[in-house]
Write a protein that holds these residues in place. Structure first.
Motif, PDB file in Angstrom:
ATOM      1  N   MET A 187       0.848  -1.195   0.000  1.00 59.05           N
ATOM      2  CA  MET A 187       0.000   0.000   0.000  1.00 59.05           C
ATOM      3  C   MET A 187       0.881   1.242   0.000  1.00 59.05           C
ATOM      4  SD  MET A 187      -2.812   1.203   2.854  1.00 59.05           S
ATOM      5  CE  MET A 187      -3.822  -0.248   2.562  1.00 59.05           C
ATOM      6  N   SER A 188       0.511   2.265  -0.776  1.00 57.50           N
ATOM      7  CA  SER A 188       1.276   3.499  -0.833  1.00 57.50           C
ATOM      8  C   SER A 188       1.242   4.207   0.514  1.00 57.50           C
ATOM      9  CB  SER A 188       0.715   4.412  -1.921  1.00 57.50           C
ATOM     10  OG  SER A 188       1.349   5.679  -1.866  1.00 57.50           O
ATOM     11  N   ILE A 189       2.327   4.871   0.854  1.00 61.85           N
ATOM     12  CA  ILE A 189       2.373   5.611   2.114  1.00 61.85           C
ATOM     13  C   ILE A 189       2.065   7.085   1.915  1.00 61.85           C
ATOM     14  CG2 ILE A 189       4.073   4.043   3.086  1.00 61.85           C
ATOM     15  CD1 ILE A 189       6.154   6.272   2.608  1.00 61.85           C
ATOM     16  N   TRP A 190       1.707   7.472   0.696  1.00 65.32           N
ATOM     17  CA  TRP A 190       1.572   8.898   0.415  1.00 65.32           C
ATOM     18  C   TRP A 190       0.431   9.550   1.183  1.00 65.32           C
ATOM     19  CZ3 TRP A 190       5.503  11.440  -1.042  1.00 65.32           C
ATOM     20  CH2 TRP A 190       6.490  10.818  -1.787  1.00 65.32           C
ATOM     21  N   ASN A 191      -0.605   8.812   1.498  1.00 62.33           N
ATOM     22  CA  ASN A 191      -1.671   9.392   2.313  1.00 62.33           C
ATOM     23  C   ASN A 191      -1.142   9.789   3.688  1.00 62.33           C
ATOM     24  OD1 ASN A 191      -3.599   9.133   0.339  1.00 62.33           O
ATOM     25  ND2 ASN A 191      -4.401   7.195   1.102  1.00 62.33           N
ATOM     26  N   SER A 192      -0.332   8.900   4.270  1.00 60.81           N
ATOM     27  CA  SER A 192       0.247   9.199   5.587  1.00 60.81           C
ATOM     28  C   SER A 192       1.205  10.377   5.508  1.00 60.81           C
ATOM     29  CB  SER A 192       0.983   7.965   6.121  1.00 60.81           C
ATOM     30  OG  SER A 192       0.090   6.902   6.336  1.00 60.81           O
ATOM     31  N   ILE A 193       2.005  10.417   4.448  1.00 61.06           N
ATOM     32  CA  ILE A 193       2.955  11.519   4.295  1.00 61.06           C
ATOM     33  C   ILE A 193       2.217  12.838   4.108  1.00 61.06           C
ATOM     34  CG2 ILE A 193       4.723  12.483   2.767  1.00 61.06           C
ATOM     35  CD1 ILE A 193       5.708   9.621   2.308  1.00 61.06           C
ATOM     36  N   SER A 194       1.163  12.825   3.305  1.00 58.57           N
ATOM     37  CA  SER A 194       0.401  14.048   3.070  1.00 58.57           C
ATOM     38  C   SER A 194      -0.248  14.559   4.347  1.00 58.57           C
ATOM     39  CB  SER A 194      -0.657  13.808   1.994  1.00 58.57           C
ATOM     40  OG  SER A 194      -0.047  13.600   0.739  1.00 58.57           O
ATOM     41  N   GLU A 195      -0.788  13.635   5.159  1.00 58.21           N
ATOM     42  CA  GLU A 195      -1.374  14.036   6.436  1.00 58.21           C
ATOM     43  C   GLU A 195      -0.319  14.654   7.345  1.00 58.21           C
ATOM     44  OE1 GLU A 195      -3.224  10.595   8.055  1.00 58.21           O
ATOM     45  OE2 GLU A 195      -4.795  10.497   6.513  1.00 58.21           O
ATOM     46  N   PHE A 196       0.878  14.069   7.311  1.00 54.57           N
ATOM     47  CA  PHE A 196       1.959  14.594   8.137  1.00 54.57           C
ATOM     48  C   PHE A 196       2.374  15.986   7.666  1.00 54.57           C
ATOM     49  CE2 PHE A 196       6.564  15.142   8.738  1.00 54.57           C
ATOM     50  CZ  PHE A 196       6.598  15.181  10.126  1.00 54.57           C
ATOM     51  N   ILE A 197       2.482  16.173   6.357  1.00 53.57           N
ATOM     52  CA  ILE A 197       2.867  17.475   5.814  1.00 53.57           C
ATOM     53  C   ILE A 197       1.841  18.540   6.190  1.00 53.57           C
ATOM     54  CG2 ILE A 197       3.217  18.780   3.674  1.00 53.57           C
ATOM     55  CD1 ILE A 197       4.375  16.168   2.467  1.00 53.57           C
ATOM     56  N   ALA A 198       0.559  18.184   6.102  1.00 53.99           N
ATOM     57  CA  ALA A 198      -0.489  19.123   6.510  1.00 53.99           C
ATOM     58  C   ALA A 198      -0.361  19.463   7.993  1.00 53.99           C
ATOM     59  CB  ALA A 198      -1.860  18.526   6.224  1.00 53.99           C
ATOM     60  N   TYR A 199       0.002  18.468   8.796  1.00 57.28           N
ATOM     61  CA  TYR A 199       0.154  18.655  10.239  1.00 57.28           C
ATOM     62  C   TYR A 199       1.268  19.650  10.557  1.00 57.28           C
ATOM     63  CZ  TYR A 199       1.810  17.451  14.951  1.00 57.28           C
ATOM     64  OH  TYR A 199       2.252  17.493  16.246  1.00 57.28           O
ATOM     65  N   ILE A 200       2.454  19.454   9.944  1.00 61.50           N
ATOM     66  CA  ILE A 200       3.558  20.357  10.264  1.00 61.50           C
ATOM     67  C   ILE A 200       3.377  21.720   9.597  1.00 61.50           C
ATOM     68  CG2 ILE A 200       5.198  18.481  10.622  1.00 61.50           C
ATOM     69  CD1 ILE A 200       6.428  19.213   7.891  1.00 61.50           C
TER      70      ILE A 200
END
Length: 239
Positions: free
Chosen positions: A1-14
């Motif tokens: 499964m791609s991790i890009w959803n998790s990375i995008s959520e993290f980027i929005a967070y920071i």
């Protein structure tokens, strides 16, 4: 499964945090993904590559289309996530903190004081791939990469091995790629070659935290190792 959803959520967070400086990003990764060590490693690796790519571009002063292409060769970012990746890239590029601070925090992924950490070597390999994309390693890029390697505690000898995979160093090149002293018996060369191939198999890289999207590092590294071995083999084995 791609991790890009998790990375995008993290980027929005920071991005929405009061302080979006890159020096705190590693700590944010740890806290945000504390419950999932595997996902934490993969996100940390991806964020490190994006951030340090931006810092390298800032050091060089120029981002070429070839470098952008190289970035997308090793990071197959879905179209819907490219905007978020660009946000992180811009945060890193604009941050007043030097890359040394961020690189030092990334080095903690391997524990305190560990030398020649494979995960950090993977990051350095990715940066080399981007830096050489326009056909030349510029002086400022070379200085940046060597300084990152120093912060990462990559030994000088090991750094020369990494460098030889990417830059033509002439007659000594294949020996440096394999990390073996020139003139060793072919049996020793073969043993070292097999060890390198085993250690750099794509499955091994994924196991230590590389996202599947980044597996180009494994294939290009093994290609360089194979080419070096074949050059030495032709020179040492009788016709």
């Amino acid at each position: 499964m791609s991790i890009w959803n998790s990375i995008s959520e993290f980027i929005a967070y920071i991005s929405n945090a009061a302080s979006a400086g890159m020096a705190d990003v590693v700590d944010a990764v740890r806290s945000r993904f504390a419950a999932n060590a595997d996902l934490r490693r993969r996100v940390a690796f991806s964020v490190a590559m994006i951030a340090l790519s931006a810092k390298m571009a800032k050091a060089d002063g120029v981002v070429t289309q070839d470098e952008i292409r190289a970035f997308h060769e090793i990071f197959e970012v879905p179209a819907r996530e490219q905007r978020n990746v660009a946000r992180l890239y811009d945060i890193a590029k604009q941050d007043v903190a030097g890359f040394e601070i961020y690189a030092a925090r990334m080095a903690r992924l391997c524990g305190s004081g560990k030398e020649n950490c494979p995960v950090l070597e993977d990051i350095l390999d990715g940066l080399f791939h981007i830096a050489k994309a326009d056909g030349a390693m510029h002086e400022l890029e070379g200085t940046f990469l060597r300084e990152v390697a120093t912060v990462f505690k990559i030994s000088e000898a090991h750094y020369e091995t990494i460098l030889a995979r990417h830059i033509d160093l002439g007659q000594a090149d294949p020996w440096r790629v394999l990390g073996i002293e020139r003139g060793q018996p072919f049996a020793d060369v073969k043993k070292q070659y097999r060890k390198l191939v085993a250690n750099n198999h794509p499955d091994k890289l994924i196991a230590r935290g590389l996202p599947e999207e980044f597996i180009r590092i494994a294939t290009t590294r093994i290609a360089a190792i194979n080419a070096a071995y074949e050059m030495i083999e032709r020179g040492l084995k009788p016709a």
